[in-house]
Design a protein around this motif. Sequence first.
Motif, PDB file in Angstrom:
ATOM      1  N   PHE A 142       0.842  -1.197   0.000  1.00 29.56           N
ATOM      2  CA  PHE A 142       0.000   0.000   0.000  1.00 29.56           C
ATOM      3  C   PHE A 142       0.874   1.243   0.000  1.00 29.56           C
ATOM      4  CE2 PHE A 142       0.459  -1.226   4.495  1.00 29.56           C
ATOM      5  CZ  PHE A 142       0.881  -0.050   5.087  1.00 29.56           C
ATOM      6  N   VAL A 143       0.280   2.351  -0.395  1.00 32.52           N
ATOM      7  CA  VAL A 143       0.956   3.648  -0.438  1.00 32.52           C
ATOM      8  C   VAL A 143       0.099   4.663   0.301  1.00 32.52           C
ATOM      9  CG1 VAL A 143       1.898   5.479  -1.907  1.00 32.52           C
ATOM     10  CG2 VAL A 143       1.965   3.100  -2.687  1.00 32.52           C
ATOM     11  N   ILE A 144       0.732   5.498   1.126  1.00 30.01           N
ATOM     12  CA  ILE A 144       0.028   6.590   1.811  1.00 30.01           C
ATOM     13  C   ILE A 144       0.608   7.910   1.298  1.00 30.01           C
ATOM     14  CG2 ILE A 144      -0.633   7.635   4.003  1.00 30.01           C
ATOM     15  CD1 ILE A 144       0.055   4.982   5.363  1.00 30.01           C
ATOM     16  N   PHE A 145      -0.229   8.716   0.654  1.00 26.26           N
ATOM     17  CA  PHE A 145       0.174  10.042   0.185  1.00 26.26           C
ATOM     18  C   PHE A 145      -0.205  11.085   1.230  1.00 26.26           C
ATOM     19  CE2 PHE A 145      -0.459   8.200  -4.193  1.00 26.26           C
ATOM     20  CZ  PHE A 145       0.854   8.354  -4.614  1.00 26.26           C
ATOM     21  N   SER A 146       0.705  12.015   1.492  1.00 24.01           N
ATOM     22  CA  SER A 146       0.411  13.176   2.341  1.00 24.01           C
ATOM     23  C   SER A 146       0.764  14.433   1.559  1.00 24.01           C
ATOM     24  CB  SER A 146       1.224  13.128   3.637  1.00 24.01           C
ATOM     25  OG  SER A 146       0.885  11.989   4.403  1.00 24.01           O
ATOM     26  N   PHE A 147       0.020  15.512   1.827  1.00 23.15           N
ATOM     27  CA  PHE A 147       0.152  16.728   1.032  1.00 23.15           C
ATOM     28  C   PHE A 147       0.373  17.956   1.910  1.00 23.15           C
ATOM     29  CE2 PHE A 147      -2.254  13.625  -1.255  1.00 23.15           C
ATOM     30  CZ  PHE A 147      -1.747  13.680  -2.536  1.00 23.15           C
ATOM     31  N   PRO A 148       1.050  18.960   1.362  1.00 24.25           N
ATOM     32  CA  PRO A 148       1.270  20.191   2.128  1.00 24.25           C
ATOM     33  C   PRO A 148      -0.003  21.015   2.235  1.00 24.25           C
ATOM     34  CG  PRO A 148       2.088  20.475  -0.100  1.00 24.25           C
ATOM     35  CD  PRO A 148       1.673  19.028   0.020  1.00 24.25           C
ATOM     36  N   ASN A 149      -0.109  21.762   3.317  1.00 22.67           N
ATOM     37  CA  ASN A 149      -1.167  22.764   3.508  1.00 22.67           C
ATOM     38  C   ASN A 149      -2.549  22.216   3.832  1.00 22.67           C
ATOM     39  OD1 ASN A 149       0.539  25.005   2.998  1.00 22.67           O
ATOM     40  ND2 ASN A 149       0.353  24.639   0.807  1.00 22.67           N
TER      41      ASN A 149
END
Length: 286
Positions: free
Chosen positions: A224-231
């Motif tokens: 699995f992949v977990i994406f996190s994003f700025p702001n």
Amino acid sequence: MQHGPAVRRRKLGAELRALRTLAGLTSGQAASRVGWHQSKVSRIETGRSGVKAADVHLLLDAYEVKDAQLRQLLVALAGADDRGGRHHWWHAYRGLLPPAYRDFISLESQACRVRTLETNVVPGLLQTPDYARVVTRAALDGLPDEQVDALVEVRLARQDVLRARRPLRLSVILDESVLHRQIGGAQVLAGQLKRLQEAAQLPHVRLQVLPFAAGEHKGLLGSFVIFSFPNIADLDVVVLDHLTSSLYLERKEDLQAYTDAFNSLLGQALSPEESTDHIAGIGDGA
């Protein structure tokens, strides 16, 4: 559980609604500022309809949003930036890449952090050209050589996020079986193991091996992949790959479950230093 476009519409709509509220505008007032009907603003905010990048720009201008990074992220969620004919690099391969893969690349290009468990192959962001070619050919048997070459180009172009001015922070847990699987034969594998050792030295890459000795663990059910994003704190999304599609999980309870699983696996994995030594040892014995 949704597919990528639906997740992006919902996330984008929620953020645009929050920005409108912050600007002190009703949906009707916002619509009036950009020359739309109020129902269009409502459909966008609830994720019921897609929105063009140019329309996102109009709304952000109406809400007087100046943060360049936030604007870039929200426009990316809408798709290509079509003002002045500019598109993201992967649109040159639009006829070759399935929508799910394009959507994955779009999210990856805008993420500030990626955490991934890989149980079968080296993640694409760390693959060598030779390894990528073998994996692509195996996954898409019968594809003409020129299309395989193009897909390898895409995979290598994705790796630019690790060389950017603000590089992606990548945390990888590799099941030890990945390091022994003879993908492409001994020479290709040896080159790939060397590449992993080099990548592990980058300050923004954390690579840990989950050894056979760890026994049973939460990653046995798959990668699995977990994406996190700025702001935008609640934009995180989990991606599960299948043979013909990808699934996107974005409910808070799903995100928490996969985050907890990843953290648990970190505790069972070798340290980054031990992992590098372990990879080197396998490479020496290959």
